[in-house]
Scaffold this motif. Structure first.
Motif, mmCIF file in Angstrom:
data_model
loop_
_atom_site.group_PDB
_atom_site.id
_atom_site.type_symbol
_atom_site.label_atom_id
_atom_site.label_comp_id
_atom_site.label_asym_id
_atom_site.label_seq_id
_atom_site.Cartn_x
_atom_site.Cartn_y
_atom_site.Cartn_z
ATOM 1 N N UNK A 95 0.827 -1.212 0.000
ATOM 2 C CA UNK A 95 0.000 0.000 0.000
ATOM 3 C C UNK A 95 0.856 1.254 0.000
ATOM 4 N N UNK A 96 0.274 2.330 -0.492
ATOM 5 C CA UNK A 96 0.952 3.629 -0.491
ATOM 6 C C UNK A 96 -0.059 4.695 -0.107
ATOM 7 N N UNK A 97 0.446 5.808 0.423
ATOM 8 C CA UNK A 97 -0.409 6.898 0.905
ATOM 9 C C UNK A 97 -1.344 6.399 2.004
ATOM 10 N N UNK A 259 21.214 -5.207 8.314
ATOM 11 C CA UNK A 259 20.943 -3.800 8.028
ATOM 12 C C UNK A 259 20.390 -3.700 6.614
ATOM 13 N N UNK A 260 19.290 -2.953 6.466
ATOM 14 C CA UNK A 260 18.646 -2.817 5.155
ATOM 15 C C UNK A 260 18.325 -1.354 4.908
ATOM 16 N N UNK A 261 18.642 -0.882 3.702
ATOM 17 C CA UNK A 261 18.412 0.514 3.315
ATOM 18 C C UNK A 261 17.668 0.519 1.983
ATOM 19 N N UNK A 262 16.405 0.969 2.005
ATOM 20 C CA UNK A 262 15.573 0.987 0.799
ATOM 21 C C UNK A 262 15.212 2.420 0.431
ATOM 22 N N UNK A 263 15.482 2.778 -0.815
ATOM 23 C CA UNK A 263 15.107 4.094 -1.333
ATOM 24 C C UNK A 263 13.662 4.059 -1.824
ATOM 25 N N UNK A 264 13.023 5.219 -1.955
ATOM 26 C CA UNK A 264 11.617 5.222 -2.369
ATOM 27 C C UNK A 264 11.431 4.927 -3.850
ATOM 28 N N UNK A 265 10.232 4.519 -4.192
ATOM 29 C CA UNK A 265 9.821 4.384 -5.589
ATOM 30 C C UNK A 265 8.697 5.382 -5.858
ATOM 31 N N UNK A 266 8.494 5.702 -7.129
ATOM 32 C CA UNK A 266 7.429 6.633 -7.490
ATOM 33 C C UNK A 266 6.741 6.143 -8.752
ATOM 34 N N UNK A 267 5.466 5.825 -8.636
ATOM 35 C CA UNK A 267 4.676 5.356 -9.771
ATOM 36 C C UNK A 267 3.525 6.314 -10.087
ATOM 37 N N UNK A 293 4.280 11.451 -4.888
ATOM 38 C CA UNK A 293 5.055 10.220 -4.737
ATOM 39 C C UNK A 293 4.115 9.090 -4.343
ATOM 40 N N UNK A 294 3.928 8.186 -5.280
ATOM 41 C CA UNK A 294 3.081 7.019 -5.021
ATOM 42 C C UNK A 294 3.934 5.766 -5.208
ATOM 43 N N UNK A 295 4.181 5.037 -4.143
ATOM 44 C CA UNK A 295 5.030 3.855 -4.201
ATOM 45 C C UNK A 295 5.627 3.551 -2.844
ATOM 46 N N UNK A 296 6.689 2.768 -2.838
ATOM 47 C CA UNK A 296 7.377 2.432 -1.597
ATOM 48 C C UNK A 296 7.973 3.681 -0.972
ATOM 49 N N UNK A 297 7.926 3.740 0.347
ATOM 50 C CA UNK A 297 8.569 4.821 1.060
ATOM 51 C C UNK A 297 10.013 4.475 1.384
ATOM 52 N N UNK A 298 10.678 5.409 2.027
ATOM 53 C CA UNK A 298 12.035 5.168 2.517
ATOM 54 C C UNK A 298 11.968 4.239 3.719
ATOM 55 N N UNK A 299 12.915 3.323 3.811
ATOM 56 C CA UNK A 299 12.955 2.420 4.965
ATOM 57 C C UNK A 299 14.403 2.058 5.261
ATOM 58 N N UNK A 327 13.402 0.606 12.940
ATOM 59 C CA UNK A 327 13.122 0.994 11.560
ATOM 60 C C UNK A 327 12.796 2.475 11.501
ATOM 61 N N UNK A 328 13.486 3.184 10.622
ATOM 62 C CA UNK A 328 13.164 4.572 10.312
ATOM 63 C C UNK A 328 12.619 4.595 8.891
ATOM 64 N N UNK A 329 11.374 4.980 8.758
ATOM 65 C CA UNK A 329 10.758 4.988 7.431
ATOM 66 C C UNK A 329 9.927 6.234 7.223
ATOM 67 N N UNK A 330 9.570 6.488 5.983
ATOM 68 C CA UNK A 330 8.640 7.578 5.725
ATOM 69 C C UNK A 330 7.762 7.261 4.533
ATOM 70 N N UNK A 331 6.584 7.822 4.570
ATOM 71 C CA UNK A 331 5.639 7.732 3.469
ATOM 72 C C UNK A 331 5.132 9.124 3.150
ATOM 73 N N UNK A 332 4.787 9.347 1.917
ATOM 74 C CA UNK A 332 4.381 10.687 1.488
ATOM 75 C C UNK A 332 2.871 10.843 1.527
ATOM 76 N N UNK A 333 2.438 12.088 1.645
ATOM 77 C CA UNK A 333 1.036 12.431 1.473
ATOM 78 C C UNK A 333 0.810 12.951 0.059
ATOM 79 N N UNK A 334 -0.277 13.638 -0.159
ATOM 80 C CA UNK A 334 -0.531 14.263 -1.455
ATOM 81 C C UNK A 334 0.208 15.601 -1.524
ATOM 82 N N UNK A 335 0.707 15.911 -2.709
ATOM 83 C CA UNK A 335 1.456 17.155 -2.901
ATOM 84 C C UNK A 335 0.521 18.349 -2.756
ATOM 85 N N UNK A 336 0.940 19.341 -2.009
ATOM 86 C CA UNK A 336 0.209 20.614 -1.882
ATOM 87 C C UNK A 336 0.818 21.591 -2.877
#
Length: 622
Positions: A95-97, A259-267, A293-299, A327-336
């Motif tokens: 899931x995203x957002x 240790x795992x480092x994942x960059x975000x994706x954007x679809x 940004x719709x996709x995987x977040x940073x993790x 785990x430090x992660x982030x997910x995006x909201x809708x762009x303002x």
């Protein structure tokens, strides 16, 4: 929108034994030899029965067994993704957002809710996360176990019971049971992997040029290259190591670090709307149309697992295992957009539109997750009985922070851009005693009797955020009507804070008998009492009939239950929304709150189920 994903993965894996040469090389060689011998033997299962000699082939219920080799060879480094690839009845969506669910994703078994599958580690109940899934996520309204805190390199095998098992293991086992067995062996392995997505987004255009317009309500004119948009993102680095050491003459210690480092994706597709307030703004031609940004977040994950044991005597083994994960992660909201009223700085001017972020902003929900578990126990033989006495503690902490955001109701000058929005905590302590013995009743080939008890204490908390994360500032009043709180995720208010606890105790009995060489019967019953839901009794009957060697028919019928989690009973959040220029308080309220009661809410009740399953096993072509 269709899309086609092509993933490439580079994996480097190496074993190391140099540090063990002086003390453990013979044990390591013996361990590998035993593993080779075991590969030629039928797999003994420990899930779905408490017998010590039941195999996958002669089990009356379906059990999938995944070996360490299955996990290592799959190419993925997340336990949930591995199960998604290897177990057809397991589903792990992305899931995203979805707020915190972007960082702590639930999974399902047999299409049921995430909290209707019980997760065990070394046969002991694993604690659930503190996150309750909201928004459009799968399993909305449920809590789940965060299995991605378990490094695949720490796992010896995974057993997946695809049958209702509440009568054996208690609440949450309606869909089945996933039992993760940790490694005990001596030796070591280090692993480094890298992967990324190479994606073509079919029918999603790539922006070529943007032509400005001067109409007050006109969007810019966008032209495309005529080619589908291509993405190269989601770079993921994983570094993991597992090593096992002998402890004295009869003990073991196995440790895993990852240790795992994942960059975000954007679809996301292009945003074709005008971004700036003034028509014809020259910045419109260079604005990034893929700002959403719709996709995987940073993790970024750091996980440790320990599994150890030692024979205190011929009849007593002490064992312990535990984990620590961050785990430090982030997910995006809708762009303002720059011209969005949620980006207007009323403090700068009440007559002229002045944006707080000149080009608009993409608010981020930052999740800080800490997951801890520790277990210890004694098992062995007491006369004719095998016993297992254990104590397990687990907790999950999730803190929310909001970055690249603003509380418009305070004004652009006075509002913070980064907020502490509060968080949630969940804890669980479980005490188990299991007893088992073989009986000679003069009927059938073998009969196993097991019984035992369990005590469990649970706690759930919500912690309020800082003042600016939830307050309605001076510009909340008319005529401004600016919504209060940090945008994308308003913080938990003091009124939302809670601290709830409950306990439960249970007793069970299980009879598993081979009544003949071709007929197996399993009967089980369990009584469980919750301090907040009262008592429940559940039972199970399963049988297997093999009229011809290699061809068998099996089936089961059982009742099940799941007591609603404390998070489902106590979760609360409120915020102020601007709807058509009118400020409205919206929120999620516990069913026991006066607001919910006034709206007709009823107290939650335990979920009840009846599971009927059947199948055929064919094993003639070995």
């Amino acid at each position: 929108m269709k899309k086609s994903n092509f993933g490439s993965l580079l994996s480097i894996s190496a074993s190391f034994t140099a540090m063990l040469v002086a003390t453990a090389a013979p044990a390591y060689a013996q361990d590998e030899a035993q593993a080779d011998d075991a590969a030629d033997q039928p797999a003994i299962i420990v899930t779905g029965t408490r017998r010590t000699d039941r195999t996958v082939a002669d089990s009356p219920v379906p059990v999938d067994v995944l070996s360490a080799a299955d996990l290592v060879n799959s190419g993925s480094t997340e336990t949930n993704r591995l199960l998604n690839q290897l177990v057809p009845s397991f589903n792990f969506p992305q899931p995203s957002l979805t707020d915190g669910t972007d960082s702590l994703r639930p999974a399902t078994l047999r299409g049921l809710a995430p909290d209707q599958v019980l997760v065990l580690v070394n046969g002991k109940r694993r604690h659930q996360s503190s996150l309750i899934n909201l928004n459009g996520s799968v399993g909305r309204g449920s809590t789940a176990v965060d299995m991605n805190t378990i490094p695949p390199l720490a796992i010896e095998r995974i057993e997946v019971l695809r049958d209702g098992a509440a009568s054996l293991y208690g609440s949450d086992a309606i869909a089945g049971v996933i039992n993760v067995q940790l490694k005990k062996g001596v030796g070591g392995r280090a692993q480094a992997t890298y992967g990324k997505y190479i994606t073509t987004m079919e029918d999603v255009g790539q922006v070529d040029a943007v032509a400005l317009t001067t109409g007050a309500a006109d969007n810019p004119v966008i032209t495309y290259t005529g080619q589908d948009r291509k993405r190269r993102d989601g770079d993921t680095y994983t570094f993991a190591s597992n090593f096992g050491l002998p402890v004295g003459d009869s003990g073991y210690l196995n440790f895993t670090a990852e240790y795992k480092d994942r960059s975000p994706t954007n679809r996301s597709g292009p945003d074709i709307r005008r971004n700036y307030f003034a028509a014809g703004d020259p910045r419109e031609a260079t604005f990034n149309r893929y700002a959403h940004r719709y996709g995987d977040g940073v993790s970024k994950d750091l996980n440790f697992f320990l599994n150890a044991g030692y024979d205190l005597s011929d009849n007593i083994e002490f064992y312990t295992f535990g984990s620590y994960g961050v785990r430090d992660g982030n997910g995006a909201g809708f762009y303002r957009r720059s011209s969005d009223v949620r980006n207007r700085d009323w403090a700068a001017s009440t007559t002229t539109f002045v944006p707080i972020y000149a080009d608009g902003f993409l608010p981020l929900i930052v999740s800080e997750i800490v997951d801890i578990s520790a277990a210890a126990g004694l098992r062995g033989a007491l006369g004719a009985w095998d016993y297992d006495l254990s104590l397990v503690y687990g907790s999950n902490l999730l803190n929310y922070k909001v970055e690249n955001s603003v509380n418009t109701s305070i004004g652009g000058t006075d509002s913070a851009r980064r907020f502490n929005a509060g968080g949630m905590r969940a804890g669980q302590t479980t005490v188990n005693l299991d007893m088992r013995r073989d009986l000679d009743l003069g009927i059938g080939d073998s009969v196993s009797l097991a019984f035992g008890g369990e005590y469990r204490d649970e706690n759930y908390k919500i912690v309020a955020g800082e003042l600016q994360s939830y307050i309605n500032g001076p510009f909340s009043a008319a005529p401004f009507n600016a919504a209060g709180g940090s945008q994308v995720f308003p913080g938990f208010r003091p009124a939302n804070a809670t601290d709830e606890s409950r306990d439960s105790y249970a007793g069970y009995v299980e009879l598993d008998a081979d009544l003949s060489s071709s007929f197996t019967l399993q009967l089980a019953g369990r009584y469980e009492h919750y301090s907040d839901f009262g008592s429940t009794v559940n039972g199970k009957a399963a049988a297997r009939f093999e009229p011809i060697d290699g061809l068998a028919f099996r089936g089961s019928i059982s009742t099940g239950f799941r007591a609603p989690s404390l998070a489902q009973q106590a979760f609360a959040t409120t915020s102020t929304n601007n709807v058509g220029g009118v400020l409205i308080e919206v929120g999620t309220f516990p069913v026991s709150s006066p607001v919910a009661v006034a709206l007709g809410a009823q107290p939650l009740e335990p979920e009840k189920s009846v599971n009927i399953g059947g199948g055929v096993t064919f094993n003639m072509l070995e």
